[in-house]
Enzyme design. Sequence first.
Site, PDB file in Angstrom:
ATOM      1  N   HIS A  97      -2.588  -5.688   3.672  1.00 27.71           N
ATOM      2  CA  HIS A  97      -1.484  -5.197   2.845  1.00 27.71           C
ATOM      3  C   HIS A  97      -0.719  -6.339   2.181  1.00 27.71           C
ATOM      4  O   HIS A  97      -0.164  -6.174   1.104  1.00 27.71           O
ATOM      5  CB  HIS A  97      -0.569  -4.286   3.662  1.00 27.71           C
ATOM      6  CG  HIS A  97      -1.215  -2.969   3.927  1.00 27.71           C
ATOM      7  ND1 HIS A  97      -1.749  -2.638   5.144  1.00 27.71           N
ATOM      8  CD2 HIS A  97      -1.485  -1.928   3.105  1.00 27.71           C
ATOM      9  CE1 HIS A  97      -2.293  -1.435   5.064  1.00 27.71           C
ATOM     10  NE2 HIS A  97      -2.141  -0.982   3.834  1.00 27.71           N
ATOM     11  N   CYS A 133      -7.956   4.485  -5.889  1.00 25.08           N
ATOM     12  CA  CYS A 133      -6.730   3.682  -5.966  1.00 25.08           C
ATOM     13  C   CYS A 133      -6.788   2.449  -5.063  1.00 25.08           C
ATOM     14  O   CYS A 133      -5.822   1.712  -4.956  1.00 25.08           O
ATOM     15  CB  CYS A 133      -5.507   4.527  -5.628  1.00 25.08           C
ATOM     16  SG  CYS A 133      -5.542   5.201  -3.967  1.00 25.08           S
TER      17      CYS A 133
HETATM   18  C1  PEP Z   1      -6.448   2.104   0.480  1.00 27.94           C
HETATM   19  O1  PEP Z   1      -6.582   2.204   1.700  1.00 27.94           O
HETATM   20  O2  PEP Z   1      -7.365   1.769  -0.285  1.00 27.94           O
HETATM   21  C2  PEP Z   1      -5.147   2.365  -0.151  1.00 27.94           C
HETATM   22  C3  PEP Z   1      -5.035   2.508  -1.452  1.00 27.94           C
HETATM   23  O3  PEP Z   1      -4.059   2.425   0.650  1.00 27.94           O
HETATM   24  P1  PEP Z   1      -3.404   1.183   1.402  1.00 27.94           P
HETATM   25  O4  PEP Z   1      -4.001  -0.084   0.834  1.00 27.94           O
HETATM   26  O5  PEP Z   1      -1.958   1.292   1.157  1.00 27.94           O
HETATM   27  O6  PEP Z   1      -3.790   1.417   2.817  1.00 27.94           O
END
Ligand code: PEP
Length: 590
Positions: A191, A504
Site C-alpha cells: 500500500h 483498478c
Molecule cells: C487491489 O487489491 O488491487 C486494490 C485495488 O485494492 P488495494 O490496493 O487498496 O488493496
Amino acid sequence: MALIQGLSVSPGLGLGPVHVVRARLDAAPTWTLRSGEVNAEVQRLNEAIARVIDVLGVRQTEVAKAVGEQDAGILGVHQMILQDPGAREQVDRTIREERINAEAAVERLIDRLKETMGRLEGDSVRGYAADISEPWHAVIAALMRSDQETITQAEGRVVIAAAELTPEAVTFLPRHRVIAVVTEAGGRFSHGAVLARSFGVPCVVGIPNLLARLEQNMPVLVDGDNGAVTLAPDEASEGEFELRLAQRSVREAALALHATEPAVTLDGETVSVLVNLESVRDLEMFEHGRCDGVGLLRTEFLYMERTVFPSEEEQYRLYRRMVDAMEDRYVVIRTLDIGGDKQLPYFKTPRENNPALGWRGIRITLEWQDLLRVQLRAIMRASLHGEVRVLLPMITSLEEVRAVRAIFDETRQQLSVQGYDVAPDIPVGVMIEIPSMLWVLDEVLDMVDFVSVGTNDLVQYLLAVDRDNVFVSSLYEPFHPAVIRALGAIGDAVRRSGKSACVCGEMAGDEAVAVMLAGMGFDSLSVAPNFLSVLKFAVRRTTMADARLLADSVRAVSTIEEVRARLDEVRERFRVEMQGAVSGAAPADG
Ligand code: PEP
Ligand code: MG
C-alpha cells in the site's frame, strides 16, 4: 558520490536533500548511536521531557478549572515523576553507556519500573506502577513526534528515506513537500507503493543498509524510472538529471495535448479511463477532464489521517466534495478496507500471524456493522449530488454480498423514514481480488451491478505471495500466466453477463496491459492520476480487434517470460509512437 541500484516502484525523477525517517510512527524504535551523537540524544531527551512537563502543567490548570484541584492533582504528580533525578539519571546513563536512542532508553526505564512494582503485593501498588510509567510513555510519544515536527516545521521539499515503504513513510509529510521516497525494504505492490504512485512521487525500494549510508540533508538523486539512487551526486550527474527532467516534461506536454479527450480505439470503441483516489486533497493533483470518473476511492485513507472515526456528517461532506468536483462523472466509493498494513491509530486490531489472510476489509465491517452503516448513510446522502457507486472490498462469498445488500437496503429504508432523499439507483459492485470469486463469478455478477478487479490482492492470493513481504517480492509476479488467465476468465464471465467491469489494481497503469485488458472485455480501467494520459494515448493507438488478438495471444502462452515478451513488444511500439508524437515526426495523436 555513490550510485546504488534498487527496485523502482514509482516512476519519475527527483533530486533534493534527504530526510531520514527513523521509524514507523506507531512503534518505539531502537537504534545505535554513533559516538558523536550521544550528547545530542541526551539533549533531545531533555527537551522531550520539558515539553511533556509543560503540556501536563497546562492540562492541570484546565482540569482544575473544569472539575477541581483534587482531580487535577494526578497531573501534578506526573510532572514530579518526570522531574525525579533518580529516574532521569537512569535514562541518561542508558543512552550514554549502551549508546541507544532516547525512546529505547525510556522503554528500558518503564520495564524496570514495572518489574519493581510487579514484585510488590496489592492491586493499588500495581495500579501505581501503571501511573508512574504513564508520563514516561508520553515522553516516548513526544520523542517520536519531535522527529516529525522538526521536519514538518522546516521549510522546503525533501527526499524521504525510511527503513520500510509503509503508508506512514509516504504520508510523513504533506505531499507537496515530498520530492521522492527511498527505502531499504518494501514491496512493489504494497500500500505504501500504491500511495507513492498515486501521489506521483518517484520511489525506489530494496536498498539494504541505505539509512546507515545517509546523513540528514545529504543531496540524493532518485531515478524512479530505472530504480537507481545516487548519494551526493556530482555536477555531471546533476546536469544529466536536469536534461532528463526537461525531456520528461516535453513528453508530458505532448501527452497532455489530447488528455482530456475520450479514449476511443481506432475502430471506434470507447474505454473508460478512470482515476484512483485516496483523499479529497488528491482532487487538486490532476486536471479532472482527463478522467471519465473516479474508479476507486480508497476511503480508508480518509480514516487513517484522523485520530477518531469520522462522523456520518464529516464523511458526507467529504464524499459530496468529491462528487461535486467530478460534476457529471461518476464516483466509485469503496467501503472501508482496513486491516493488514492499513491500520487506524484509534482502532487497534489484534496482532495476527497472517494479516493478509486475516481480518481485513468487509470481514471487519460486517462484524463492526455500525462502521458500515454510518459509511453507507454518508454515501447514500452524497448520492443526491451526483452519480455514486458503492464498491465492496475483500469479498469471498455470495453470503457476504447478500449480507451487505441487506444492510444496504435497511440503511436506505432508515434514511427515507428519517426524511432524507437518496438517489433511486445506486449501483453496488464487488472487488474481485480473492480467487474464490472466480468460481462463483456468474452468480456474483447476477447479484451486483458491476465488478472491479483488484489485481494487487488477486496476484498475492493467487500466487500465495504476500504483497508486503520483501523476502518474497521477486515472486510477486503480475505476469504469471495464472494471473493473465484469471483475468481472461473474468473478462469472459463479464461479457456473458453484459455487466460493467473495471480493473483498478496497479497492473492497469501499464499501457500494454491496459490494451490487453480492454481486449479481454473490461470496459473501464482505473489508475493513479499520473497514468491517465499515457493510457488514453495507448487506447487511441490501437484497434479493439488488435487488443482482442493481444489478449488471446497472451492467454495462450504458459510462461512468465512469454507473457512479458508479448507485452514488451506492445510497450515498445507505444514508446516509438510516443517519441514520434513528441518530436513531431508523427501526427501528435490519433
Ligand atoms: C487491489 O487489491 O488491487 C486494490 C485495488 O485494492 P488495494 O490496493 O487498496 O488493496
Ligand atoms: Mg485490494
